[in-house]
Design a protein around this motif. Structure first.
Motif, short mmCIF file in Angstrom:
data_model
loop_
_atom_site.label_atom_id
_atom_site.label_comp_id
_atom_site.label_asym_id
_atom_site.label_seq_id
_atom_site.Cartn_x
_atom_site.Cartn_y
_atom_site.Cartn_z
N VAL A 268 -1.90 7.23 -1.39
CA VAL A 268 -1.04 7.40 -0.29
C VAL A 268 -2.21 7.86 1.01
CG1 VAL A 268 1.01 8.22 0.68
CG2 VAL A 268 1.00 7.52 -1.84
N ALA A 269 -2.82 8.78 0.83
CA ALA A 269 -3.69 9.43 1.61
C ALA A 269 -4.52 8.21 2.39
CB ALA A 269 -4.24 10.42 1.38
N LEU A 270 -4.99 7.65 1.51
CA LEU A 270 -5.98 6.65 1.80
C LEU A 270 -5.52 5.44 2.42
CD1 LEU A 270 -8.05 6.03 -1.60
CD2 LEU A 270 -9.01 6.88 0.81
N LEU A 271 -4.30 5.16 1.97
CA LEU A 271 -3.31 3.94 2.67
C LEU A 271 -3.23 4.56 4.20
CD1 LEU A 271 -0.89 2.88 -0.07
CD2 LEU A 271 -2.85 1.62 0.76
N ALA A 272 -2.58 5.66 4.05
CA ALA A 272 -2.21 6.19 5.62
C ALA A 272 -3.23 6.08 6.48
CB ALA A 272 -1.76 7.56 5.44
N HIS A 273 -4.49 6.56 6.06
CA HIS A 273 -5.76 6.37 6.69
C HIS A 273 -6.10 5.23 7.27
CE1 HIS A 273 -9.48 8.44 8.46
NE2 HIS A 273 -10.05 7.55 7.91
N LEU A 274 -5.98 4.17 6.44
CA LEU A 274 -6.21 2.87 6.85
C LEU A 274 -5.25 2.38 7.71
CD1 LEU A 274 -7.65 0.17 6.17
CD2 LEU A 274 -5.94 -0.43 4.50
N PHE A 275 -3.85 2.74 7.68
CA PHE A 275 -3.03 2.15 8.73
C PHE A 275 -3.14 3.00 9.84
CE2 PHE A 275 -0.06 1.23 4.86
CZ PHE A 275 -0.18 -0.25 4.97
N MET A 276 -3.59 3.83 10.08
CA MET A 276 -3.81 4.49 11.32
C MET A 276 -4.90 3.73 12.12
SD MET A 276 -2.73 6.84 13.33
CE MET A 276 -3.16 7.66 14.84
N LEU A 277 -6.02 3.13 11.57
CA LEU A 277 -7.05 2.43 12.06
C LEU A 277 -6.52 1.02 12.22
CD1 LEU A 277 -9.78 3.84 10.03
CD2 LEU A 277 -8.93 4.52 12.42
N LEU A 278 -5.19 0.32 12.20
CA LEU A 278 -4.85 -1.01 12.02
C LEU A 278 -3.95 -1.23 13.28
CD1 LEU A 278 -4.45 -1.81 8.25
CD2 LEU A 278 -6.29 -2.61 9.87
N PRO A 279 -3.81 -2.31 13.81
CA PRO A 279 -2.81 -2.57 14.73
C PRO A 279 -1.60 -2.44 14.05
CG PRO A 279 -4.35 -4.22 14.90
CD PRO A 279 -4.91 -3.45 13.43
N LEU A 280 -0.61 -2.37 14.79
CA LEU A 280 0.93 -1.89 14.14
C LEU A 280 1.50 -3.23 13.61
CD1 LEU A 280 2.65 0.42 16.81
CD2 LEU A 280 1.43 1.01 14.62
N GLN A 281 1.05 -4.13 14.06
CA GLN A 281 1.66 -5.59 13.49
C GLN A 281 1.10 -6.00 11.99
OE1 GLN A 281 0.06 -5.33 16.21
NE2 GLN A 281 -1.02 -7.05 16.96
N ALA A 282 -0.06 -5.47 11.60
CA ALA A 282 -1.07 -5.88 10.57
C ALA A 282 -0.36 -5.59 9.29
CB ALA A 282 -2.37 -5.28 10.44
N THR A 283 -0.36 -6.76 8.45
CA THR A 283 0.52 -6.46 7.07
C THR A 283 -0.91 -6.48 6.06
OG1 THR A 283 0.64 -9.10 6.82
CG2 THR A 283 2.48 -7.68 7.80
N VAL A 284 -0.59 -5.59 5.08
CA VAL A 284 -1.66 -5.25 4.04
C VAL A 284 -1.03 -5.41 2.70
CG1 VAL A 284 -3.21 -3.31 3.27
CG2 VAL A 284 -2.47 -3.44 5.54
N VAL A 285 -1.82 -6.14 1.88
CA VAL A 285 -1.67 -6.26 0.45
C VAL A 285 -2.48 -5.23 -0.28
CG1 VAL A 285 -1.54 -7.52 -1.48
CG2 VAL A 285 -1.05 -8.78 0.57
N GLY A 286 -1.61 -4.44 -0.90
CA GLY A 286 -2.47 -3.17 -1.62
C GLY A 286 -2.58 -3.34 -3.09
N LEU A 287 -3.57 -3.62 -3.72
CA LEU A 287 -3.69 -3.53 -5.25
C LEU A 287 -4.29 -2.27 -5.83
CD1 LEU A 287 -5.65 -7.27 -5.09
CD2 LEU A 287 -3.12 -6.70 -5.48
N TYR A 288 -3.29 -1.89 -6.97
CA TYR A 288 -3.53 -0.54 -7.65
C TYR A 288 -2.97 -0.81 -9.02
CZ TYR A 288 -3.31 4.38 -8.31
OH TYR A 288 -3.35 5.81 -8.58
N ASP A 289 -3.77 -0.22 -10.02
CA ASP A 289 -3.60 -0.41 -11.37
C ASP A 289 -2.15 0.06 -11.82
OD1 ASP A 289 -4.07 2.37 -11.12
OD2 ASP A 289 -5.90 2.19 -12.33
N VAL A 290 -1.58 0.78 -11.10
CA VAL A 290 0.02 1.13 -11.29
C VAL A 290 0.41 1.02 -9.93
CG1 VAL A 290 -0.09 2.61 -13.28
CG2 VAL A 290 -0.79 3.57 -11.43
#
Length: 599
Positions: A266-288
């Motif tokens: 979650v911390a990695l996702l949070a950090h990434l979202f802070m560096l993206l435009p608000l309208q960006a959509t992200v697909v996150g792949l995680y083994d669980v």
């Protein structure tokens, strides 16, 4: 001692290819001078065994720090002047002023992350553009997730990159580019713990909770309490990595607690979202990802799973518009960093972070240079070859695409329905009823034993009154149990069980669970034999004596447990046959063969 800048620059190139090679380089230099008659001696006129190691090692560190500082100064001069961050309102706990809050369109969650200069409209932060221009240099964002989203990322943890407590730490000398700070991760962890103590929100997920529970219990990465390494010997337990769809490393989180807890992802996702435009959509792949996705939905924290129902929704191969993104690029990254494992374990904590961070920078720079070749290879070997193979299979099957799509939609609807996961809930209901019944039977047996014992003696009026009161209480308890059983409403939830013995249903469920376990054990045993056979046949590398013995031991371990489970299942089959009533129209399971070849 004077050290040439050219030699230090050469070592930087050597480091990028062979990792930390100080020992090899200093030993080679020592031999080089000794062979030419130059011996290094101390003030006592004694030969120095390792004359270059300390001086060259420190020089390499400071040269690299200087090199990074020059790069950062150049980058800063190209950026606009930062302005103060203004936190937005949210349900997050109050954080230090250097923290801001941002909310991505793809989730409804507010995420804490270190404060960065405000992003220009429709663009990503420069650090992301430097890491992967193909993913982050664009200016158009907002593609819906149904079309694949704007950005694909993957996360994974690795517990081999540990640090021994005995190696200690050192004064800070390097500010890492790729690592999130410990404070940043702990803020997310504290928020998750606080949210998990509150009642969960109502959730309408695509995947039944029973399927996700199966993933959570089956995959140890989902259990944050599991210890993958002994905290007595190690203070840093591993790494969590975030990469883009081109397998380029973006950020790391240092794992300093037992297990692959959700706070790191979650911390990695949070950090990434802070560096993206608000309208960006992200697909996150995680083994669980299914477990993480449910946690986000339930507790308002920020998704190839074990259960098939989870695969239907989350597996990137079965999700439209994800293309060839599979989330497995982290394994490639770990293979590139494997040469660091032995070195970083005995380095100081600061040196460990420096080694990983600089190696990640070298890997990222190399992959950015090779992006064109990467894309061409995927187009040729992936899109073209796999697309042609899929098209050929479609033509060979002779069924219209529309019909296949209808059948696939029907299968997904059936296997994602709550009814398809009824056995787990039914088992819980039955266990409750049968446990109550067992308690009532035990009380009744105790009363009867007491009455039989007391009949042999003359009883006082008080004793008889007490015994009568106990029987009255027992009758009242039976009434309450019947009422509770009625409130459970098992027959209404599962009308197929109306008139069927609950003992029969419970035994049938036990047999079902055991058969699933037998299947897993059998497949595990077959994989071990397959590994052995392929190595013997030359299809794989020779295992070597140690690996060969380990494989044989694994096979020996599988067989007794597997045979015991088969015998137990066959005993359940006999019990079911004795309890069965043909009027129920329930098919009985068939006993399994006890010869593994037949199985």
């Amino acid at each position: 001692m004077a050290i040439s800048i050219d030699l230090l620059a050469f070592y930087r190139s050597l480091f990028e290819r062979s990792c930390d090679a100080i020992n090899a380089l200093t030993s080679a230099l020592h031999n080089h001078y000794v062979w030419r008659g130059f011996h290094i001696i101390n003030k006592h006129n004694e030969a120095v065994q390792e004359p270059f190691q300390r001086g060259l090692g420190i020089s390499v560190q400071w040269f690299d720090v200087l090199y990074v500082e020059v790069e950062q100064r150049i980058e800063d001069s190209l950026q606009f002047t930062p302005v103060p961050c203004t936190p937005k309102s949210s349900s997050f706990p109050t954080t230090p002023s250097k923290y801001a809050l941002s909310t991505p369109t793809s989730t409804s969650n507010l995420i804490a992350s270190p404060c960065k200069p405000p992003l220009s409209s429709g663009s990503c932060a420069s650090i992301l553009v430097r890491h992967c221009p193909t993913c982050f240099a664009g200016t158009s964002f907002g593609k819906p997730l149904s079309d694949g989203g704007d950005i694909h990322i993957a996360m994974d943890g690795n517990f081999h990159h540990r640090h021994c407590q005995s190696a200690g730490t050192s004064p800070p000398f390097y500010d890492p580019v790729y690592f999130l700070s410990k404070h940043q991760v702990d803020v997310i962890g504290t928020h998750i713990e606080k949210q998990q103590k509150t009642p969960p929100k109502a959730r309408k997920g695509l995947v039944p909770d029973e399927a996700i529970d199966s993933c959570k219990s089956s995959y140890e990465a989902a259990d944050g309490k599991k210890k993958k390494a002994s905290m007595d010997n190690f203070d840093d337990m591993g790494l969590m990595a975030l990469i883009c769809r081109h397998d380029i490393p973006l950020f790391f989180a240092n794992i300093d607690s037992p297990g692959e807890q959700q706070k790191y992802a979650v911390a990695l996702l949070a950090h990434l979202f802070m560096l993206l435009p608000l309208q960006a959509t992200v697909v996150g792949l995680y083994d669980v990802g299914c477990v993480l996705d449910r946690s986000i939905s339930l507790y308002n924290i920020l998704p190839e799973q074990v259960a098939w129902a989870c695969q239907l929704v989350y597996n990137p191969c079965l999700v439209p518009s994800l293309g060839l993104s599979d989330g497995e690029g982290t394994e490639w990254l770990w293979s590139r960093l494997v040469k660091l494992i032995g070195i970083e374990c005995s380095s100081s904590q600061q040196c460990r972070i420096w080694l990983i961070d600089r190696q990640a920078a070298a890997i990222g720079a190399e992959m950015c240079t090779d992006l064109g070749d990467w894309i061409k290879q995927r187009l040729r070997r992936g899109v073209q070859e796999q697309g042609k193979l899929a098209q050929d299979q479609m033509e060979e099957c002779g069924i219209e695409v529309e019909e296949l799509e209808r059948q696939w939609a029907s299968q997904k609807e059936s296997q994602l329905s709550i009814q398809s996961h009824a056995p787990a809930r039914l088992k819980k209901e039955l266990d409750t009823v049968l446990a109550l019944q067992a308690d009532v039977d035990m009380i009744e047996k105790t009363i009867q034993t007491a009455k039989s014992t007391m009949k042999k003696e003359s009883l006082s009026d008080n004793t008889l009154a007490a015994l009568g009161s106990l029987e009255h209480t027992h009758d009242h308890l039976i009434t309450k149990v019947d009422a509770l059983y009625g409130s459970l409403n098992v027959q209404a939830k599962f009308p197929e069980l109306d008139g069927i013995s609950l003992n029969f249903v419970q035994t049938l469920l036990l047999a079902r669970d055991l058969k699933i376990n037998i299947c897993k054990r059998a497949i595990g045993s077959f994989f071990e034999w397959d590994k052995l056979d392929r190595a013997i046949g030359g299809a794989q590398k020779a295992l070597g004596t140690k690996l060969h013995q380990q494989t044989r031991k694994a096979i020996a371990k599988w067989q007794p447990a597997l045979m015991s489970a088969i015998h137990k299942f066959n005993a359940y089959c006999e019990q079911l046959e004795a309890l069965h009533d043909p009027a129920w129209s329930i098919p009985l399971p068939m006993p399994l063969p006890t010869k593994l070849d037949n199985l």
